[in-house]
Design a protein around this motif. Structure first.
Motif, short mmCIF file in Angstrom:
data_model
loop_
_atom_site.label_atom_id
_atom_site.label_comp_id
_atom_site.label_asym_id
_atom_site.label_seq_id
_atom_site.Cartn_x
_atom_site.Cartn_y
_atom_site.Cartn_z
N PHE A 40 9.69 6.19 0.05
CA PHE A 40 8.70 6.56 1.07
C PHE A 40 9.04 7.90 1.71
O PHE A 40 8.17 8.75 1.91
CB PHE A 40 8.62 5.47 2.15
CG PHE A 40 7.97 4.20 1.68
CD1 PHE A 40 6.62 4.16 1.38
CD2 PHE A 40 8.71 3.03 1.56
CE1 PHE A 40 6.02 2.98 0.95
CE2 PHE A 40 8.12 1.86 1.14
CZ PHE A 40 6.78 1.83 0.83
N GLY A 41 10.32 8.10 2.06
CA GLY A 41 10.72 9.38 2.63
C GLY A 41 10.49 10.52 1.67
O GLY A 41 10.05 11.61 2.05
N LEU A 48 3.00 4.74 4.91
CA LEU A 48 2.46 5.97 4.33
C LEU A 48 1.48 6.71 5.21
O LEU A 48 1.24 7.89 5.02
CB LEU A 48 1.76 5.66 3.01
CG LEU A 48 2.63 5.18 1.86
CD1 LEU A 48 1.76 4.78 0.68
CD2 LEU A 48 3.61 6.27 1.44
N GLY A 49 0.86 6.05 6.15
CA GLY A 49 -0.24 6.67 6.88
C GLY A 49 -1.45 6.78 5.98
O GLY A 49 -1.86 5.80 5.35
N LEU A 50 -2.02 7.97 5.85
CA LEU A 50 -3.22 8.15 5.03
C LEU A 50 -2.91 8.31 3.55
O LEU A 50 -3.80 8.23 2.72
CB LEU A 50 -3.99 9.38 5.51
CG LEU A 50 -4.62 9.28 6.90
CD1 LEU A 50 -5.35 10.56 7.22
CD2 LEU A 50 -5.57 8.09 6.98
N ASP A 51 -1.66 8.55 3.21
CA ASP A 51 -1.28 8.81 1.81
C ASP A 51 -1.21 7.48 1.07
O ASP A 51 -0.39 6.62 1.37
CB ASP A 51 0.08 9.50 1.77
CG ASP A 51 0.46 9.95 0.37
OD1 ASP A 51 -0.05 9.37 -0.60
OD2 ASP A 51 1.27 10.87 0.26
N GLN A 52 -2.08 7.31 0.08
CA GLN A 52 -2.11 6.06 -0.67
C GLN A 52 -1.62 6.23 -2.12
O GLN A 52 -1.91 5.41 -2.98
CB GLN A 52 -3.53 5.49 -0.67
CG GLN A 52 -4.04 5.15 0.72
CD GLN A 52 -3.15 4.17 1.45
OE1 GLN A 52 -2.81 3.11 0.92
NE2 GLN A 52 -2.75 4.51 2.67
N GLY A 73 12.40 1.49 4.32
CA GLY A 73 11.94 2.85 4.06
C GLY A 73 11.89 3.76 5.27
O GLY A 73 12.11 3.34 6.41
N ILE A 74 11.60 5.04 5.00
CA ILE A 74 11.32 6.04 6.03
C ILE A 74 9.84 6.36 5.95
O ILE A 74 9.31 6.59 4.87
CB ILE A 74 12.11 7.34 5.79
CG1 ILE A 74 13.58 7.06 5.50
CG2 ILE A 74 11.96 8.27 6.98
CD1 ILE A 74 14.36 8.32 5.12
N CYS A 75 9.16 6.39 7.08
CA CYS A 75 7.72 6.67 7.05
C CYS A 75 7.46 8.08 6.53
O CYS A 75 8.00 9.07 7.04
CB CYS A 75 7.12 6.50 8.44
SG CYS A 75 6.91 4.77 8.92
N ALA A 76 6.61 8.15 5.53
CA ALA A 76 6.35 9.42 4.86
C ALA A 76 5.83 10.52 5.78
O ALA A 76 6.25 11.68 5.65
CB ALA A 76 5.36 9.19 3.70
N PRO A 77 4.92 10.24 6.73
CA PRO A 77 4.44 11.34 7.58
C PRO A 77 5.54 12.00 8.40
O PRO A 77 5.41 13.18 8.76
CB PRO A 77 3.42 10.64 8.49
CG PRO A 77 2.97 9.45 7.71
CD PRO A 77 4.19 8.98 6.98
#
Length: 352
Positions: free
Chosen positions: A17-18, A287-291, A310-314
């Protein structure tokens, strides 16, 4: 396609995710390392061009790795469970905490310009945390070149309240690194409702049914007393909960952990029905908006754990953007005017 700006190596990479956030910011993964086979397999599935080594970071020779890879950035998310309050009263494992110090030989060997180290906020209370900071300073991340910040994923567009500690370094910063990282203009706070799969996708069961745990019934009663009989909500399991074991859907999801802790409760006719949130929904929270990222290997419990680790991608996307723009990007370009043959080969391989 986002133009590639930098390359990175990912230690304790988890499900990636990061890394997804770094890629969204223009990064290209050169190598990832994790000891959990399921995490390594998931990372490889999402970044097929990146080699993934399934072993403990401390069992590899970073000098040997440095002969093949020269990343611009090193990201590491060492073990956090022995720092976390999620352990309750259980004693922490010092060998687990020490994984943070295993990062230092990698920085010494790889000599990345940038470093991003993520962990829970309580890592600062670890007796050897000052040793980590001193080690980073000795490796070129001195005053003005290293910042330590607490960042909450919800402030960067992730629909999850997840605060984590980040050590962020830039060896060649032309100005002192900021004491805070901010989201891009236009970033909005997102609620738990935004991650829910379409109604009817998953089976539900009555909240009030024979055999249901009394603690669950008590949570349901407290929620209904507060919000009325018709509004949907999330039941929250595990951890000390001053909010009564539930939350509304118009608030960000509380922190995703490695355990199954969220149940959606909806009123259907005159009956409250519930189901646990699914890995597809928890993935959206990371992920937020990233799918683009997928968690499709392992059983349901394992996929929940992959999300919680995980680490949040945003967040990593915002950090990378902060490091590579403005004067940092100008300096980065000067340093990379004459990349080595190995650097050119690595970049071509990971972009192929």
């Amino acid at each position: 396609m986002i133009e590639e700006k930098f390359t990175f190596i990912d230690l304790y990479c988890g499900a990636g995710f990061g890394a997804r956030g770094l890629v969204d910011a223009g990064g290209a993964p050169l190598l990832a390392i994790d000891a959990w086979p399921l995490a390594a397999r998931t990372y490889k599935d999402n970044f097929p061009g990146a080699p993934v080594i399934c072993t403990r970071v401390e069992d590899l020779d970073p000098i040997a790795v440095a002969k093949k890879y020269q990343p611009n950035l090193l990201m590491a998310s060492p073990e956090c469970t022995s720092h976390s309050v999620a352990r309750g009263g259980k004693p922490g494992c010092e060998s687990s905490r020490r994984t943070a110090l295993h990062i230092l030989p990698w920085i010494r060997a790889l000599e990345p310009r940038w470093v991003i180290i993520e962990n829970v906020s309580r890592m600062r209370l670890w007796k050897r945390h000052p040793e980590l900071i001193t080690g980073l300073r000795d490796l070129g991340f001195g005053p003005g070149h290293l910042t330590e910040v607490l960042l909450n994923a919800v402030d960067f567009g992730a629909p999850q309240s997840r605060e984590r500690l980040f050590l962020i370094g830039d060896r060649h910063a032309l100005a002192p690194l900021p004491s805070r990282i901010v989201a891009a203009p236009g970033c909005v706070r997102r609620s738990a409702s935004s991650i829910l799969d379409a109604p009817g996708t998953w089976l539900t069961s009555p909240v009030y049914k024979p055999g249901r745990a009394q603690a669950t019934l008590d949570r349901a009663a407290r929620a209904r007393s507060a919000i009325g009989r018709d509004q949907s909500y999330l039941m929250v399991y595990y951890g000390s909960d001053g909010a009564g074991g539930w939350q509304t859907l118009d608030a960000p999801l509380r922190t995703v952990t490695t355990l199954d802790r969220f149940a959606l409760v909806e009123r259907v006719g005159n009956v409250d029905r519930m189901r646990m949130l699914q890995p597809t929904e928890l993935t959206k929270a990371m992920l937020g908006l990233d799918q683009q990222h997928q968690i499709k290997f392992g059983n349901r419990r394992q996929r929940v754990k992959l999300c919680g680790n995980g680490i949040c991608a945003p967040v990593t996307s915002a950090i990378a953007a902060a490091l590579t723009r403005a004067n940092s990007l100008e300096s980065h370009s000067r340093l990379e005017l004459n990349p080595s043959p190995t650097q050119r080969a690595n970049r071509a391989a990971c972009l192929a």
